[in-house]
Design a protein around this motif. Structure first.
Motif, short mmCIF file in Angstrom:
data_model
loop_
_atom_site.label_atom_id
_atom_site.label_comp_id
_atom_site.label_asym_id
_atom_site.label_seq_id
_atom_site.Cartn_x
_atom_site.Cartn_y
_atom_site.Cartn_z
N LYS A 30 0.97 -1.17 -0.15
CA LYS A 30 -0.16 0.10 0.23
C LYS A 30 0.75 1.24 0.01
O LYS A 30 1.98 1.30 0.70
N ILE A 31 0.64 2.18 -0.79
CA ILE A 31 0.93 3.65 -0.66
C ILE A 31 -0.33 4.40 -0.63
O ILE A 31 -1.32 4.17 -1.62
N VAL A 32 -0.24 5.44 0.12
CA VAL A 32 -1.40 6.39 0.31
C VAL A 32 -1.08 7.80 -0.44
O VAL A 32 0.23 8.00 0.00
N VAL A 33 -1.93 8.24 -1.13
CA VAL A 33 -1.70 9.68 -1.50
C VAL A 33 -2.81 10.60 -0.57
O VAL A 33 -3.97 10.52 -0.95
N GLY A 40 -9.17 18.60 -3.23
CA GLY A 40 -8.85 19.05 -4.87
C GLY A 40 -7.36 18.96 -4.97
O GLY A 40 -7.12 19.61 -6.04
N ALA A 41 -6.43 18.50 -4.32
CA ALA A 41 -5.02 18.79 -4.55
C ALA A 41 -4.51 17.86 -5.74
O ALA A 41 -3.44 17.86 -6.15
N GLY A 42 -5.43 16.95 -6.15
CA GLY A 42 -5.12 16.04 -7.28
C GLY A 42 -4.68 14.59 -6.89
O GLY A 42 -4.31 13.91 -7.82
N LYS A 43 -5.34 14.07 -5.81
CA LYS A 43 -4.88 12.79 -5.34
C LYS A 43 -5.80 11.86 -6.36
O LYS A 43 -5.10 10.78 -6.68
N VAL A 62 2.44 9.88 0.04
CA VAL A 62 2.49 11.27 -0.88
C VAL A 62 1.78 11.89 -0.34
O VAL A 62 0.44 11.92 -0.41
N VAL A 63 2.27 13.20 0.17
CA VAL A 63 1.52 14.44 0.41
C VAL A 63 1.72 15.40 -0.89
O VAL A 63 2.47 16.00 -1.45
N LEU A 64 0.44 15.33 -1.51
CA LEU A 64 0.05 16.26 -2.66
C LEU A 64 -0.17 17.84 -2.22
O LEU A 64 -1.16 17.73 -1.39
N VAL A 65 0.56 18.55 -2.69
CA VAL A 65 0.39 19.97 -2.31
C VAL A 65 0.06 20.84 -3.49
O VAL A 65 0.62 21.00 -4.48
N ASP A 66 -1.16 21.69 -3.40
CA ASP A 66 -1.49 22.59 -4.20
C ASP A 66 -0.93 23.90 -3.61
O ASP A 66 -1.19 24.63 -2.71
#
Ligand SMILES: Nc1nc2c(ncn2[C@@H]2O[C@H](COP(=O)(O)OP(=O)(O)OP(=O)(O)O)[C@@H](O)[C@H]2O)c(=O)[nH]1
Ligand SMILES: [Mg+2]
Lengths: 115, 205
Positions: free
Chosen positions: B21-24, B29-32, B113-117
């Motif tokens: 498992k990998i979690v985003v 709305g950051a694009g996950k 993965v931390v997606l940042v807008d």
């Protein structure tokens, strides 16, 4: 496919699982446990059990089964625990440890690079 | 695109035996979901889990009927890595009220993965706090929405990011870019565990 579970009234879920309570800590199924059918569906089997046995003809993750059946994961865990207890499926649990196995990390990297 | 009916399902190989498992994660709305879709070999699927307010998965069906449980929806995709290993990529729900459930829901994850807008950097503070507290390895990926260009140093400062945490830019819509993000994460995890002094202790929750 509509968002799963939305139209599942709690009473329907209760019926599906016979009201049993086996999704807790002693339920061995992880989200990514791969489930494999060990037999064909037989007449008279609950339709969800039939669907799971058909789907797990090849290894299938718990989470994929839930999405495919449109049922919450907790309910699928209960259904799977029944099938496992009856020997109708086997479970390949993730080999995760507190510290990941370096060999597996390397395999993940190789796999990703080869995509 | 085909819907995920039984006819269009792509089954795994018969020898697959290890799910990873990998979690985003990241703000609303950051694009996950976009990132999951970019790298997944299946059309992303959506499902849900019922959790108690304490973050346990329900252990009694009566709790599903009661008011003490919360339904958490999430999406996921799949990447077959080799004959045995298969990676599941989870897009955590963006709504803040679910965030306290992440670590439980995705326990045993390799990392995040931390997606940042970058137009809404503070949306990711909570995610980073949670991951640090839980000792889950993570990297930060800035998704380019055409906002103002910040230097990596500015972003690190805004996030109060530990210097050893990798920071990359990405386009979640691109498969190649998203793949590189995942590779960066796994390399980071390797480095973490290769340097014993840095092993993050997984907190028991
Ligand atoms: N310009 C640009 N747009 C993007 C990028 N990634 C995603 N988007 C768009 O941003 C919107 C939101 O993306 P989603 O992937 O749905 O975001 P999410 O994080 O899953 O959102 P929630 O699940 O609602 O929290 C969509 O319209 C995407 O097409 C990117 O890298 N650049
Ligand atoms: Mg989403």
């Amino acid at each position: 496919m509509s968002r799963p579970g939305r139209d599942d009234s709690p009473d329907r879920l209760y019926t599906l699982t016979g009201g049993r309570s086996r999704s807790g800590p002693d339920n061995p199924f992880d989200l990514v446990t791969l489930v494999v059918a060990e037999c064909d569906p037989v007449p008279g089997m609950q339709s969800e059990h039939v669907a799971i046995l058909r789907m797990t003809d090849r290894p299938t993750a718990v989470v994929e089964i839930a999405a495919e059946l449109g049922l919450p994961v907790s309910i699928v865990r209960i259904l799977l625990a029944d099938l496992l207890a009856a020997g109708r499926v086997s479970a390949r649990h993730p080999r995760t440890a507190a510290v990941p196995d370096p060999d597996i990390l390397e395999q993940v990297l190789v796999g990703l690079r080869n995509l | 695109m085909d819907s995920a009916t039984s006819e269009t399902r792509t089954p795994l190989g018969a020898s697959a035996d290890n799910g990873l498992k990998i979690v985003v994660v990241g703000g609303f709305g950051a694009g996950k979901t976009t990132m999951v879709r970019s790298v997944s070999e299946i059309r992303p699927l959506n499902t849900e889990e019922t959790m108690t307010q304490a973050g346990e998965t329900v252990d009694d069906i009566s709790e599903v009927r009661g008011k003490t449980s919360t339904t958490v929806a999430f999406d996921f995709g799949r990447i077959t890595l080799d004959a045995r290993n298969v990676l599941y990529l989870f897009g955590a729900p963006g709504q803040e009220r679910f965030w306290f459930l992440w670590d439980r829901l995705f326990s045993g994850t390799l990392g995040a993965v931390v997606l940042v807008d970058t137009r809404r950097i503070d949306d990711s503070w909570y995610a980073i706090d949670r991951l640090e507290k839980h000792g889950t390895p993570f990297i930060v990926a800035c998704n380019d929405f055409g906002g103002p260009a910040f230097t990596p140093q500015q972003i690190r400062e805004a996030l109060d990011l530990d210097p050893h945490v990798p920071l990359v830019t990405c386009d979640a819509r691109s498969r190649e870019s998203s793949k590189l993000v995942l590779i960066t994460l796994v390399e980071h995890i390797q480095n973490l565990y290769a340097a014993p002094t840095r092993i993050p202790r997984q907190e028991l929750v």
